[in-house]
Design an enzyme around this catalytic site. Structure first.
Site, PDB file in Angstrom:
ATOM      1  CG  LEU A   1       0.729  -3.994  -3.819  1.00 41.85           C
ATOM      2  CD1 LEU A   1       1.280  -3.750  -2.427  1.00 41.85           C
ATOM      3  CD2 LEU A   1       1.728  -4.765  -4.664  1.00 41.85           C
TER       4      LEU A   1
ATOM      5  CG  PHE B   1      -3.048   3.752  -0.370  1.00 38.20           C
ATOM      6  CD1 PHE B   1      -1.964   3.910   0.470  1.00 38.20           C
ATOM      7  CD2 PHE B   1      -2.882   4.005  -1.719  1.00 38.20           C
ATOM      8  CE1 PHE B   1      -0.740   4.306  -0.025  1.00 38.20           C
ATOM      9  CE2 PHE B   1      -1.661   4.407  -2.229  1.00 38.20           C
ATOM     10  CZ  PHE B   1      -0.583   4.553  -1.374  1.00 38.20           C
ATOM     11  CE  LYS B   2       2.195   1.584   0.536  1.00 42.97           C
ATOM     12  NZ  LYS B   2       1.714   2.561   1.524  1.00 42.97           N
ATOM     13  CG  ASP B   3      -5.180  -4.117   0.452  1.00 45.12           C
ATOM     14  OD1 ASP B   3      -4.236  -4.916   0.369  1.00 45.12           O
ATOM     15  OD2 ASP B   3      -5.802  -3.898   1.508  1.00 45.12           O
TER      16      ASP B   3
END
Ligand code: PLP
Length: 495
Positions: A116, A111-113
């Site tokens: 980011l 989920f960092k995408d």
């Protein structure tokens, strides 16, 4: 009207959104927070008809008021494009009595995408707006997923360099391989002999090192942060809660203004804080269910009002949640203290000193929206197996912590409010632990054999992000001690 940002630790620093994004952390070591939470004054029928990108614009323009419409739309367009393997960007899967909001369809399948992929664009736009001539050096501590997502976001972005520190023995084999095979001349990946908290403290110390800052400035560099302490990461995470609600409404899963619960597998408290901000904007969210693994410092905090990091750091099968100092909790503490920077600062210095603090009773009453619980390793594995056997849906270990806690919540409260579970990683990223949970017969298989088997049993195609690293060369092999971190950075910068 312009929305400004201030530090959680003092009254005297007020900056614009773009300045807050550039700096990452305030000069006094505090986190930037908006001086007020904007209202989501837009009709749900309108939101329901919007694409992810359109919802993103509606949410972000209310927070990032010093970006022009054109600037913001360009950032959004560059971020949420074909790097995601579905036009929906964040699809919802209904399974086992809950809605799984899949936040792992970006370049690095975690989920960092979601944040980011846009942060580099917000940041380079901010540099232009503020006439920054220095090269921006992104320093990041990672428990596994932030690192790769940040590397993917910043690789070869002009005017930036990125250094990622990860705990050498604290990430999954796939996570490590994803990072150490990163291409891009402006990237550096470093393993440290220590855990995630050590990496995070080391990075924070560099941010607060005035001497280092001065010598960097001389050489034409300045630091910024891609960690979830950067407000430029937090705001893009609010988007998918609004989007999920709007899609559930559009698909007749919920009625207008019906309240939903949100369940979030939590580490640094960024994702669930975004849900809390969404609620404060006016999105009909009832409970914010905070799910921890065996590092259950947040569960204890919600139960007792006492935050105590003095405990054993436990390595689990959900490594991105192996955290004892949840940095973003500071933003919540500040808010429940009545936006009192002095009170917050006092508590945060207790945390960095004795490692613990206790909130007042009146602050505790402000936590009524939250429910905290945790899942043990056995419970996490059991829920992966159960959901797979009952529905054929395979979830990753982090999402499983949330699924398990959600079951505990329902059993305890009998609350049948519909719930969105933040599904934070693809099971492919944690294939070993996921397959072990389903059946111990997979024990003897190699990492990539296991990947193919996971594809076979789940019917889900192997994501591009995994295919890419099958035969990729290792390009980064630096390992250092925590106290060597600044030297590694200055060497990389050629200083
Ligand atoms: C980072 C991460 C989390 C924890 O999110 P926070 O915002 O740090 O609370 C949970 N699951 C996965 C897969 C992650 O990468």
């Amino acid at each position: 009207m312009e929305l400004l940002y201030k530090s959680t630790r003092s009254e005297n620093e007020t900056v614009t959104a773009s300045q807050a994004i550039l700096k990452g952390l305030a000069d006094d070591g505090g986190l930037f927070v908006p001086t007020e939470i904007p209202v989501l004054d837009i009709d749900m029928d309108t939101l329901a008809a919007m694409s992810y990108q359109q919802v993103a614009y509606e949410v972000m323009k209310r927070f990032f008021t010093d970006y022009t419409e054109e600037e913001l739309k360009r950032c959004i367009e560059k971020a949420y494009d074909s790097k995601f393997d579905t036009d929906e960007i964040a699809p919802i899967v209904k399974a086992d009595g809950a809605y799984y909001l899949e936040l792992f369809h970006g370049a690095t399948i975690a989920f960092k995408d979601m944040a980011l992929s846009i942060l580099p664009h917000l940041l380079t736009t901010a540099a232009k707006k503020n006439n920054v001539k220095n090269e921006i050096v992104i320093l990041t501590a990672t428990s596994g997923d932030t690192g790769k997502a940040a590397l993917a976001g910043f690789a070869d972005v002009e005017g930036t360099r990125i250094v990622v520190f990860y705990p050498k023995d604290g990430v999954s084999p796939i996570q490590e391989k994803q990072m150490v095979t990163q291409k891009g001349a402006n990237t550096m990946v470093v393993g440290i002999n220590g855990n995630f908290d050590d990496a995070q403290s080391g990075v924070k110390a560099m941010f607060n090192d005035k001497e280092l800052e001065a010598s960097m400035e001389k050489e034409g560099f300045q630091f910024s942060s891609a960690n979830s302490i950067n407000i430029g990461r937090l705001v893009p995470q609010i988007v998918y809660y609004v989007y999920a609600y709007a899609k559930l409404y559009a698909n007749d899963e919920i009625s207008k203004d019906e309240k939903i619960n949100v369940v979030v597998p939590t580490g640094n408290f960024g994702n669930i804080l975004a849900a809390y901000y969404a609620k404060n904007m006016g999105l009909p969210i009832d409970k914010l269910i905070c799910a921890s693994n065996d590092n259950k410092v947040l569960y204890d905090f919600f139960r007792t009002g006492s935050y105590d990091r003095n405990r054993e750091f436990i390595l689990t099968t959900s490594p991105s949640m192996d955290i004892l100092i949840s940095s973003n909790l500071e933003r919540l503490i500040y808010r429940i203290a009545g936006s009192d920077a002095t009170k917050n600062k006092e508590l945060m210095s207790l945390l960095s000193g004795s490692g613990k603090y206790e909130i007042t009773d009146s602050m505790k009453t402000e936590l009524a929206d939250f429910y905290g619980n945790y899942a043990s390793e056995e419970e996490t594995a059991a829920v992966i197996k159960q959901i797979y056997e009952d529905t054929n849906y395979v979830i990753d270990t982090h999402t499983a912590v949330a699924a398990s806690v959600y079951k505990k919540y329902k059993a305890e409260t009998k609350d049948e409010t519909k719930a969105v579970i933040a599904s934070t990683a693809s099971p492919y990223k944690f294939a070993r632990s996921v397959m072990d949970a389903i059946d111990n017969k997979y024990d003897s298989m190699g990492d990539f054999e296991l990947i193919d088997e996971l594809s076979r049993i789940s019917g889900v195609e192997v994501p591009q992000a995994i295919e890419e690293i099958r035969d990729a060369k290792v390009l980064h092999d630096t390992v250092c001690e925590v106290d060597e971190m600044p030297a590694v950075v200055t060497k990389f910068l050629g200083m």
